[in-house]
Design an enzyme around this catalytic site. Structure first.
Site, PDB file in Angstrom:
ATOM      1  N   ASP A 160      20.276  41.685  31.787  1.00 59.37           N
ATOM      2  CA  ASP A 160      20.788  40.448  31.200  1.00 59.37           C
ATOM      3  C   ASP A 160      22.313  40.353  31.398  1.00 59.37           C
ATOM      4  OD1 ASP A 160      20.293  38.194  29.081  1.00 59.37           O
ATOM      5  OD2 ASP A 160      21.997  39.350  28.313  1.00 59.37           O
ATOM      6  N   HIS A 179      27.130  50.310  41.497  1.00 59.48           N
ATOM      7  CA  HIS A 179      26.463  51.587  41.686  1.00 59.48           C
ATOM      8  C   HIS A 179      24.993  51.249  41.492  1.00 59.48           C
ATOM      9  CE1 HIS A 179      26.020  56.119  41.198  1.00 59.48           C
ATOM     10  NE2 HIS A 179      24.800  55.616  41.118  1.00 59.48           N
ATOM     11  N   HIS A 233      28.779  53.087  47.955  1.00 51.94           N
ATOM     12  CA  HIS A 233      28.180  54.351  48.432  1.00 51.94           C
ATOM     13  C   HIS A 233      26.694  54.286  48.781  1.00 51.94           C
ATOM     14  CE1 HIS A 233      27.295  54.369  44.183  1.00 51.94           C
ATOM     15  NE2 HIS A 233      28.491  54.792  43.821  1.00 51.94           N
ATOM     16  N   ASP A 306      34.525  57.507  48.192  1.00 56.25           N
ATOM     17  CA  ASP A 306      34.083  57.829  46.824  1.00 56.25           C
ATOM     18  C   ASP A 306      34.690  59.165  46.390  1.00 56.25           C
ATOM     19  OD1 ASP A 306      32.958  57.584  44.348  1.00 56.25           O
ATOM     20  OD2 ASP A 306      30.901  57.974  44.993  1.00 56.25           O
TER      21      ASP A 306
HETATM   22 ZN    ZN Z   1      32.734  56.184  42.832  1.00 56.57          ZN
END
Ligand code: ZN
Length: 445
Positions: A160, A179, A233, A306
């Site tokens: 949501d 992510h 990533h 990263d």
């Molecule tokens: Zn990261």
């Protein structure tokens, strides 16, 4: 300090044109001329680049270098030295534990960087979830036009909320970066594998299906919200396939993969164990091949480090219990040399692809004006490479954390000279710049 500089007789890497034999002139931090036989008499310094390749400084769109909670692991000055020695002249700083989600926290991070950074840097806001998505509008006006969101723990936003965040990023033309791993799948697998102590279990708990599922969901939301989105990533072939599918559906989606997903598979875990624990997890050699192909064909637009080192102790603990090891690896110094050696030299990346994935695509997506390309008028961020030079990766020298997952690998592509915004910052492979010479770069989209 910026100086007037001429780079003579180099092979200048140009998108669409290949390597062009020409001189390049720099004044006041910018590229002022490119062409044959530029007159170097008035320049303060002339670099003879005969036999060398001249490329735009690399841009890392995703690095964690200055979380104030984690200064024992990394800071702007150490990260900046590693970055410059490896040819990264600009990176986008991302939070790790301390959120950047209001004017005060963003200003603090910018001030920290202006005090001690060596590279130029932009700042990601995040982690955005229920409690702080109202901040998107204000932060994007201050130049943080990219927002990091988790679809899974530990910073999970509900579906949501993800939808509502995308509405905010759409309204400000900012980027919602994910992510993207499916919490249901990770949670279920982790509980079932929890009693195992071998090094592969932590990777098996995060299968490619989890990545594909989460990318699909946030991508389909973007069909409705019209938010530009970015996948951080990317680690799997299935993830890349899902992105292709979303692009066919006209979703405004870009993505990045990382050097560790382009080099390692789960087979390497036996030897390197916790030193290559990160999330998303490592996958198979098929995934490695598919990610190189996706970079070269433009499905995946960029490579990010990263960069998120843990200390040796935080890694070592994982030999006994891999679930307890720090997840994250240092990568700023090796990103470009790995792409150069394993991508460009091995023929997996064309010169055009190398230039795009290491620099220009990140600049255009994240609105880093004047960065990413060697063009008259652009910021003079230049790396000069002797194609014959090679050196072993030595994490003990490169990083505050004292190790690299790529330790011992022989790589080419280490720049002999680095010029950042007109300042010579690396000479003969040694750092000569001072912390605090890097500058905050606003994103302008
Ligand atoms: Zn990261």
């Amino acid at each position: 300090m910026t100086i007037d500089l001429i780079i003579k007789n180099g092979m200048i890497a140009m998108e669409g044109e290949g390597m062009v034999n020409a001189d390049l002139a720099i004044e006041g931090g910018r590229i002022t001329a490119m062409g044959a036989n530029l007159n170097g008499k008035s320049a303060e310094k002339v670099i003879d680049a005969t036999g060398m390749q001249v490329l735009p400084g690399a841009i890392d769109p995703h690095s964690h270098t200055n979380d104030p909670g984690y200064l024992n692991r990394e800071d702007f000055a150490h990260a900046g030295r590693a970055a410059l020695l490896g040819g990264v002249t600009t990176y986008i700083e991302m939070p790790l534990v301390k959120d950047i989600d209001d004017e005060t926290s963003l200003k603090e991070r910018i001030n920290d960087g202006n005090k001690s950074a060596l590279t130029d840097f932009s700042v990601y806001a995040g982690f955005i979830r229920e409690k702080n998505y109202g901040a998107v509008k204000g932060l994007s006006k201050m130049g943080a036009m990219a927002f990091k969101i988790f679809t899974c723990r530990p910073f999970q936003a509900s579906d949501d909320t993800i939808y509502k965040i995308e509405e905010e990023t759409a309204a400000t033309n900012s980027i919602a970066t994910f992510h993207a791993e499916d919490e249901t799948i990770i949670n279920l697998m982790t509980n079932r594998l929890a009693s195992r102590r071998d090094q592969i279990a932590v990777h098996e708990a995060r299968p490619p299906e989890g990545e594909a599922s989460a990318i699909h969901r946030v991508g389909i939301y973007s069909r409705l919200t019209h938010s530009p989105i970015h996948i951080a990533h990317l680690s799997s072939e299935m993830g890349a396939q899902t992105i292709r599918e979303l692009k066919r559906l006209k979703v405004d989606i870009t993505s990045e993969t990382c050097p560790h997903y382009l080099i390692f598979t789960r087979k390497d875990v036996e030897k390197l164990g916790p030193y290559i624990k990160m999330s998303p997890s490592l996958k198979s050699s098929n995934d490695v091949d598919a990610l190189w192909a996706a970079l070269d064909d433009g499905t995946v637009e960029m490579v990010a480090t990263d960069h998120a080192p843990g200390t040796r102790a935080e890694k070592e603990i994982g030999w006994e219990d891999p679930w307890k090891a720090w997840g994250g690896v240092p990568g700023l110094a090796t990103m470009f040399p790995l792409l150069y050696t394993y991508g460009f030299i091995k023929g997996r990346l064309s010169l055009n692809s190398l230039l795009k994935v290491s620099s220009s695509n990140a600049a255009s997506r994240f609105g880093l004006r004047g960065k990413g390309k060697l063009t008259v008028g652009n910021s003079a961020d230049v790396i000069i490479i002797d194609p014959k030079y090679e050196r072993k990766v030595e994490g003990a020298d490169l990083y505050k954390a004292g190790y690299s997952p790529f330790d011992g690998m022989m790589l080419k592509g280490w720049p002999k000279y680095v010029i950042r915004r007109g300042e010579l910052v690396v000479e003969d492979w040694e750092l000569i710049a001072k912390p605090g010479s890097g500058r905050y770069i606003k994103m302008e989209r």
